[in-house]
Structures are given as C-alpha cells and as structure tokens.
Write a protein that holds these residues in place. Structure first.
Motif, PDB file in Angstrom:
ATOM      1  N   SER A 198       0.822  -1.209   0.000  1.00 38.88           N
ATOM      2  CA  SER A 198       0.000   0.000   0.000  1.00 38.88           C
ATOM      3  C   SER A 198       0.853   1.254   0.000  1.00 38.88           C
ATOM      4  CB  SER A 198      -0.921   0.016   1.227  1.00 38.88           C
ATOM      5  OG  SER A 198      -0.170   0.020   2.426  1.00 38.88           O
ATOM      6  N   CYS A 199       2.111   1.145   0.434  1.00 38.67           N
ATOM      7  CA  CYS A 199       2.963   2.332   0.550  1.00 38.67           C
ATOM      8  C   CYS A 199       4.397   1.962   0.198  1.00 38.67           C
ATOM      9  CB  CYS A 199       2.884   2.897   1.965  1.00 38.67           C
ATOM     10  SG  CYS A 199       3.909   4.357   2.252  1.00 38.67           S
ATOM     11  N   ILE A 200       5.066   2.822  -0.557  1.00 39.18           N
ATOM     12  CA  ILE A 200       6.462   2.601  -0.913  1.00 39.18           C
ATOM     13  C   ILE A 200       7.233   3.914  -0.806  1.00 39.18           C
ATOM     14  CG2 ILE A 200       6.072   2.971  -3.392  1.00 39.18           C
ATOM     15  CD1 ILE A 200       8.230   0.821  -3.887  1.00 39.18           C
ATOM     16  N   LYS A 201       8.448   3.818  -0.286  1.00 36.46           N
ATOM     17  CA  LYS A 201       9.325   4.979  -0.159  1.00 36.46           C
ATOM     18  C   LYS A 201      10.681   4.631  -0.750  1.00 36.46           C
ATOM     19  CE  LYS A 201      11.391   8.205   3.143  1.00 36.46           C
ATOM     20  NZ  LYS A 201      11.504   8.601   4.584  1.00 36.46           N
ATOM     21  N   ILE A 202      11.180   5.499  -1.624  1.00 38.33           N
ATOM     22  CA  ILE A 202      12.458   5.250  -2.295  1.00 38.33           C
ATOM     23  C   ILE A 202      13.404   6.399  -1.981  1.00 38.33           C
ATOM     24  CG2 ILE A 202      13.603   4.790  -4.485  1.00 38.33           C
ATOM     25  CD1 ILE A 202      10.926   3.973  -5.637  1.00 38.33           C
ATOM     26  N   THR A 203      14.607   6.056  -1.525  1.00 30.72           N
ATOM     27  CA  THR A 203      15.647   7.060  -1.301  1.00 30.72           C
ATOM     28  C   THR A 203      16.904   6.624  -2.043  1.00 30.72           C
ATOM     29  OG1 THR A 203      16.698   6.060   0.644  1.00 30.72           O
ATOM     30  CG2 THR A 203      14.701   7.349   1.024  1.00 30.72           C
ATOM     31  N   THR A 204      17.868   7.522  -2.124  1.00 23.81           N
ATOM     32  CA  THR A 204      19.100   7.210  -2.857  1.00 23.81           C
ATOM     33  C   THR A 204      20.078   6.401  -2.032  1.00 23.81           C
ATOM     34  OG1 THR A 204      19.911   9.374  -2.189  1.00 23.81           O
ATOM     35  CG2 THR A 204      18.979   9.175  -4.403  1.00 23.81           C
ATOM     36  N   ASP A 205      19.677   5.954  -0.832  1.00 22.78           N
ATOM     37  CA  ASP A 205      20.554   5.077  -0.056  1.00 22.78           C
ATOM     38  C   ASP A 205      20.676   3.707  -0.699  1.00 22.78           C
ATOM     39  OD1 ASP A 205      20.994   6.998   1.900  1.00 22.78           O
ATOM     40  OD2 ASP A 205      19.195   6.430   3.013  1.00 22.78           O
ATOM     41  N   ILE A 206      19.754   3.376  -1.576  1.00 21.53           N
ATOM     42  CA  ILE A 206      19.748   2.056  -2.196  1.00 21.53           C
ATOM     43  C   ILE A 206      20.334   2.138  -3.611  1.00 21.53           C
ATOM     44  CG2 ILE A 206      17.403   2.334  -3.119  1.00 21.53           C
ATOM     45  CD1 ILE A 206      16.986  -0.653  -2.615  1.00 21.53           C
ATOM     46  N   ASP A 207      21.071   1.099  -3.981  1.00 16.83           N
ATOM     47  CA  ASP A 207      21.649   1.010  -5.323  1.00 16.83           C
ATOM     48  C   ASP A 207      20.658   0.269  -6.228  1.00 16.83           C
ATOM     49  OD1 ASP A 207      23.108   0.661  -7.607  1.00 16.83           O
ATOM     50  OD2 ASP A 207      24.902  -0.106  -6.618  1.00 16.83           O
ATOM     51  N   LEU A 208      20.034   1.013  -7.141  1.00 17.18           N
ATOM     52  CA  LEU A 208      19.049   0.430  -8.047  1.00 17.18           C
ATOM     53  C   LEU A 208      19.557   0.388  -9.486  1.00 17.18           C
ATOM     54  CD1 LEU A 208      15.859   2.235  -6.674  1.00 17.18           C
ATOM     55  CD2 LEU A 208      16.556  -0.127  -6.255  1.00 17.18           C
ATOM     56  N   SER A 209      20.853   0.475  -9.645  1.00 21.28           N
ATOM     57  CA  SER A 209      21.420   0.538 -11.000  1.00 21.28           C
ATOM     58  C   SER A 209      21.165  -0.721 -11.798  1.00 21.28           C
ATOM     59  CB  SER A 209      22.932   0.808 -10.916  1.00 21.28           C
ATOM     60  OG  SER A 209      23.582  -0.189 -10.137  1.00 21.28           O
ATOM     61  N   ASN A 210      20.956  -1.871 -11.139  1.00 25.71           N
ATOM     62  CA  ASN A 210      20.719  -3.132 -11.849  1.00 25.71           C
ATOM     63  C   ASN A 210      19.236  -3.496 -11.928  1.00 25.71           C
ATOM     64  OD1 ASN A 210      23.446  -3.503 -12.274  1.00 25.71           O
ATOM     65  ND2 ASN A 210      23.728  -4.833 -10.498  1.00 25.71           N
ATOM     66  N   VAL A 211      18.374  -2.543 -11.532  1.00 28.80           N
ATOM     67  CA  VAL A 211      16.934  -2.775 -11.586  1.00 28.80           C
ATOM     68  C   VAL A 211      16.356  -1.972 -12.748  1.00 28.80           C
ATOM     69  CG1 VAL A 211      14.745  -2.563 -10.346  1.00 28.80           C
ATOM     70  CG2 VAL A 211      16.844  -3.108  -9.097  1.00 28.80           C
ATOM     71  N   SER A 212      15.548  -2.612 -13.584  1.00 25.14           N
ATOM     72  CA  SER A 212      14.968  -1.916 -14.730  1.00 25.14           C
ATOM     73  C   SER A 212      13.952  -0.874 -14.261  1.00 25.14           C
ATOM     74  CB  SER A 212      14.300  -2.913 -15.676  1.00 25.14           C
ATOM     75  OG  SER A 212      13.134  -3.442 -15.093  1.00 25.14           O
ATOM     76  N   ASN A 213      13.956   0.280 -14.913  1.00 24.78           N
ATOM     77  CA  ASN A 213      13.010   1.340 -14.562  1.00 24.78           C
ATOM     78  C   ASN A 213      11.565   0.909 -14.794  1.00 24.78           C
ATOM     79  OD1 ASN A 213      14.904   3.278 -13.705  1.00 24.78           O
ATOM     80  ND2 ASN A 213      15.341   3.862 -15.823  1.00 24.78           N
ATOM     81  N   GLU A 214      11.342   0.065 -15.806  1.00 30.79           N
ATOM     82  CA  GLU A 214       9.994  -0.416 -16.098  1.00 30.79           C
ATOM     83  C   GLU A 214       9.437  -1.213 -14.923  1.00 30.79           C
ATOM     84  OE1 GLU A 214       7.742  -0.297 -18.538  1.00 30.79           O
ATOM     85  OE2 GLU A 214       8.852   1.161 -19.744  1.00 30.79           O
ATOM     86  N   LEU A 215      10.262  -2.124 -14.388  1.00 26.83           N
ATOM     87  CA  LEU A 215       9.825  -2.963 -13.272  1.00 26.83           C
ATOM     88  C   LEU A 215       9.608  -2.117 -12.018  1.00 26.83           C
ATOM     89  CD1 LEU A 215       9.260  -5.911 -12.509  1.00 26.83           C
ATOM     90  CD2 LEU A 215      11.641  -6.106 -11.784  1.00 26.83           C
ATOM     91  N   LEU A 216      10.539  -1.199 -11.764  1.00 29.02           N
ATOM     92  CA  LEU A 216      10.435  -0.348 -10.582  1.00 29.02           C
ATOM     93  C   LEU A 216       9.214   0.567 -10.662  1.00 29.02           C
ATOM     94  CD1 LEU A 216      11.601   0.630  -7.935  1.00 29.02           C
ATOM     95  CD2 LEU A 216      13.200   2.082  -9.194  1.00 29.02           C
ATOM     96  N   ALA A 217       8.982   1.142 -11.841  1.00 37.34           N
ATOM     97  CA  ALA A 217       7.829   2.022 -12.032  1.00 37.34           C
ATOM     98  C   ALA A 217       6.518   1.255 -11.893  1.00 37.34           C
ATOM     99  CB  ALA A 217       7.901   2.697 -13.395  1.00 37.34           C
TER     100      ALA A 217
END
Length: 524
Positions: A190-209
């Motif tokens: 129900s809720c998601i929070k994203i900060t730059t503390d996490i390395d998401l360079s190997n995660v596709s933007n499509e999947l994350l979005a």
C-alpha cells in the motif's frame, strides 16, 4: 528480583541512598551501548546521589552484574516483599480463545506487527483474527533482511512476507536486481518509499515504475543526489501513471521535474488526492499544468527553501495557486512584497491546514492581518528571522482566544513571549490542543498562570519544548520532557499535579534523555 549472594550489595547501597540520603524517587539502569549508569530522578535527588559515594559503588556493581544477569530470578504479580519471602504465585488458567473474535480484534488493534507475529502462533482462533490485513497496516520489511541477502530470501520464502504493506527502499547491504523485485511484485503493497541510499542501477526502470504504480502512497526523496537514475525512473513512472495508476498520494522531495513534459504531469496527477513537493525543481508551465487537472479538493503541500539563494521553485507562480494549497512551508526570505500578497490571498480564501514560516521577517505585515491568517490554519509552525513586534504577538494570541480561531497546534521558536500578558498567554495556550516552544523567552508569571488555568480545565492534550537547532525538517526536532520547562520548579506541586492530569500525554525525562537535569523538585 531475588536478594541473594552478590546482588544483596545492590540492595544495601540503594537502601542507603533512599533512607540515609532521603532520595526516595530513584531509577538506575545501565546503558549497554555507552556502558554508563543512567539516573532518573528529581533535581534534588540527582544532586544528592551524584555527590555520594554510593553512586560509584552502584555503577560498579551494575557493570559487574551485567554479565551475570542470568542468575537473577524475576517474579510476576507479587510485591518485592513477597518475592523475598515466598514462591511465585501461580495464576489460574483462563481460556482466552472463548472471547468473541470482535473483542480479540479490538485488543489486537493496539499491537504492532512484531507482537502480531507472536499471536499467529498462539492458537487457531488467535491466528484467524490476527491474520486480518487491516491489523498489519504499516508492516514493513524487518531490519535484519536489509543486512543479509540470505535472510532476505529466507523471509520471502515464508508466509509472513505476504503481509508486507510498507516497503522502504533505502539502505541495504547488498545490491538489488530484477530478480529481487519480482518478489516485491507478488505483494499487495500500500505504501512505498524510495531514497538514494539504495543502489538500483541493476533494476529496470519499467519494473520499478510498475511496482510503484501499484501502491496507493509513494514517496521519492533525495533524487538530486543521483539525477541520472531517478530522472529516468520519474519519466517512466509518470508515463505509466498516465495510462492508469493506483497512486493516490505522491510525495517528491529534493527532486528535479523539469525534464517531464507539462502535459504528461497534468495527466499523471489528475486523479491524485494528495501531492507534496518538498524542495522540488519545477517550472511555471509545469505548475500551471498540474493545477489545471488536479482535483479541487486535493490536498497540496509545497515546501520551498530560499535560504541558500537557489531558486528551485517559481515562487511568483504561487500567487495563482495559493488558494488551492492545504499545506505550505517556506524557509527563507520571499521576494519584495511577496509575503504581503500571500497574506492577503490567505486572508480572503484559505484552505490551508498546515502553515510553516521559518526564518521569515514578518515585521512589515499589519498585526491584525497576521493574526487573522495565523488563526485560519489548524497547525502553525513559526520561526522568524527578526523578532515579531509586541503588537503582532499580542494580536495573534488575542485571535487564538476568540471562538472563530481554527488553530489547534502551534510550534514557536526563538521568540520573546514575555511581551504578552500572563493572563492572555495562559488563556490562549489552554485553548490549543498542543503547544511547543523552543528557545522562546517566557516569564515566571506566564508559566504559573498557564498551569493554574490548566489545573482547572484545559483543551491541551500535549505541552512541551524542544532543544537543538531547529532546521527545516520534520524529524529535526527532539522534544524534551515537561520537567525541562523554564520556571516549572516554581509551580505549586498540587496545581502542577492537577494540571498534568488534565493532559492526554506527558513526557518526563527526569534527566534520562538529555544532559540537562530535571527542573522538578522532589515535592512536585
């Protein structure tokens, strides 16, 4: 605690402090992190204890016994005297499974996720009640899963992972890829929070979005630090929102939106019920497009920081949308005449529930205009770069006392409140539901009158102060207990007791959370 062997020494030394030094209100504990003994007591007892030799003896004993804590025997439901004289009392067994499920659910609503996990193991009846998704609101990923890839995988192999409702993608000790995110996609978040503390360079933007788009509440912060990754993510996210989204509340913090076309923003935000821009870099055309499609009853919070001279938000554009805002925070100095225009707009049409003006010079605002605007909002947070005039402060407090005032919660910082009469100050404070002040000057007579009225009956639910630098962040303030208030030691004990018992919640540090000693006397 059994008073056997070496633990008798603790009892003897504590008894000396209580009986010989007349310090009946004492609580000692050993802080495992600092390995120091902490003392919770009134101001008189603290002084006596720290001057006595028993203090050092007790500290030494507590440190020695920390590693032997397994030797201690604890008893339930009996007094200290009973514990020293007899065996533990066995309570009769009660079958709580026979309670109606409605009552069990009402009780379980007071428990957090950690306790609910235990209830799942008690019985089939309790498990059936504790499984209710409404009880797991806010349940997030356990901390241990952030530290180990193996523990992360182990958690998602269990059924408890299906109860996750809140996901904070922050600091992890391992790198994410699409495989990990496929586990998140199976959840009903129900809720998601994203900060730059996490390395998401190997995660596709499509999947994350897609994951974000399936949540009701989304918060993305600190995107200025890695604009390339988050900029690409925002483009994909807003395009997906245009095609349909579950997002109802969107919060963007320290984010750059200038690369998103205005028409895309307009379409993406049209169904939002709440939107928050915290230090967001955005153009005038984008602001106009968003507010053109945004629902009229949507909650809109805008925070602007002009203190460093960097303009990330076209504040002149605010004139046209000010009557649409439900929350507004401003840190710094507005343009010439800008603050007066805002005040005039809010005076004529105000939807604001929350208003923060930090390090703002209000001396040019007419006292009555300032007072009208300040009392049209529910929550007020003020810190002026230059002290408000005596007449301005008096007018604000006069308006609070009036029946048409909407303000319920006030935080003030760095103001000279002594200019207000004790009677007016006390009456206004007791009309509020919460009142916090930091680095504000108050007089002895104001404090005495405030507690006198409070003892007779009050609207106040919370009262306190805070310490430290008041920076422009929601979590920057650390509240102090009421016992740290200036002049509180002068309040008659009986009046103080009646006053605090009229509050809903009370924080007393008694020297535990800060280096500053409690001001309360032993009698109080």
């Amino acid at each position: 605690m059994n008073n056997n062997s070496s633990y008798g020494g603790l009892h003897v030394e504590a008894r000396i402090l209580v009986e010989e030094h007349q310090t009946p209100l004492l609580c000692f504990y050993l802080d495992k992190e600092s390995n120091e003994m902490k003392l919770i007591a009134d101001s008189e007892s603290q002084r006596k204890v720290k001057e006595s030799e028993q203090f050092e003896k007790l500290e030494f004993m507590l440190k020695c016994t920390l590693n032997e804590k397994k030797k201690l025997t604890f008893y339930d439901d009996c007094t200290l005297d009973q514990c020293n004289q007899q065996d533990p009392i066995l309570l009769p067994l009660v079958c709580y499974d026979r309670l109606p499920t409605e009552i069990l659910k009402a009780v379980f609503e007071f428990l957090g996720p950690e306790d609910l996990k235990t209830l799942l193991l008690v019985s089939k009846t309790w498990k059936s009640v504790a499984d209710n998704p409404l009880l797991w609101t806010g349940f997030g990923l356990p901390r241990k899963c952030r530290n180990s890839k193996e523990l992360f995988q182990e958690f998602f192999e269990g059924s408890l992972s299906l109860k996750l409702q809140y996901l904070e993608l922050g600091q992890f000790d391992f790198k994410f890829d699409d495989h990990y995110f496929e586990r998140f996609m199976a959840l009903s978040l129900s809720c998601i929070k994203i900060t730059t503390d996490i390395d998401l360079s190997n995660v596709s933007n499509e999947l994350l979005a897609t994951l974000v788009n399936n949540c009701k509440v989304c918060s993305i912060s600190d995107a200025f630090l890695v604009p390339k990754k988050f900029g690409a993510l925002l483009k994909v996210l807003f395009k997906k929102m245009c095609m349909g989204t579950k997002i109802k509340s969107l919060k963007l913090e320290q984010t750059e939106l200038t690369s998103i076309p205005p028409d895309v923003l307009s379409e993406a935000c049209k169904n939002l019920t709440s939107i928050s821009f915290d230090y967001v870099e955005i153009s005038s055309d984008q602001i106009k497009a968003i507010f053109k499609s945004l629902k009229m009853d949507a909650n809109v919070l805008i925070k602007i920081d002009e203190s460093d001279g960097i303009n990330t938000f076209d504040i002149e554009r605010l004139d046209s949308i000010f009557d649409r805002l439900t929350g507004f925070s401003f840190y710094g100095e507005p343009l010439d005449g800008q603050l007066r225009r805002w005040m005039d707009i809010l005076d004529n049409s105000c939807k604001l529930k929350n208003l923060e003006l930090l390090e703002v010079d209000v001396r040019q605002i007419p006292p009555q205009l300032l007072a009208r605007v300040m009392t049209k909002v529910e929550r007020l947070n003020l810190s002026f770069s230059e002290g408000a005039s005596p007449q301005q402060l008096k007018e604000v407090f006069k308006r609070i006392v009036k029946s048409d005032s909407k303000v319920k919660h006030i935080e003030l910082d760095s103001m000279n409140l002594r200019l207000i009469s004790p009677e007016l100050f006390a009456e206004a404070v007791n009309k509020l539901e919460s009142f916090y002040y930091g680095s504000c000057k108050v007089s002895e007579s104001q404090v005495l009158e405030m507690f006198r009225i409070m003892s007779l009956g009050t609207n106040l639910k919370k009262l306190g102060t805070y310490y430290g630098d008041k920076e422009y962040e929601e979590t920057s303030l650390e509240t102090m207990g009421m016992d740290k208030m200036e002049h509180i030691e002068l309040v008659e004990p009986e009046i103080l007791a009646k006053a605090v018992n009229n509050l809903e919640s009370l924080q007393l540090d008694l020297g535990a959370s800060t280096k500053e000693s409690s001001r309360l006397t032993l009698t109080q």
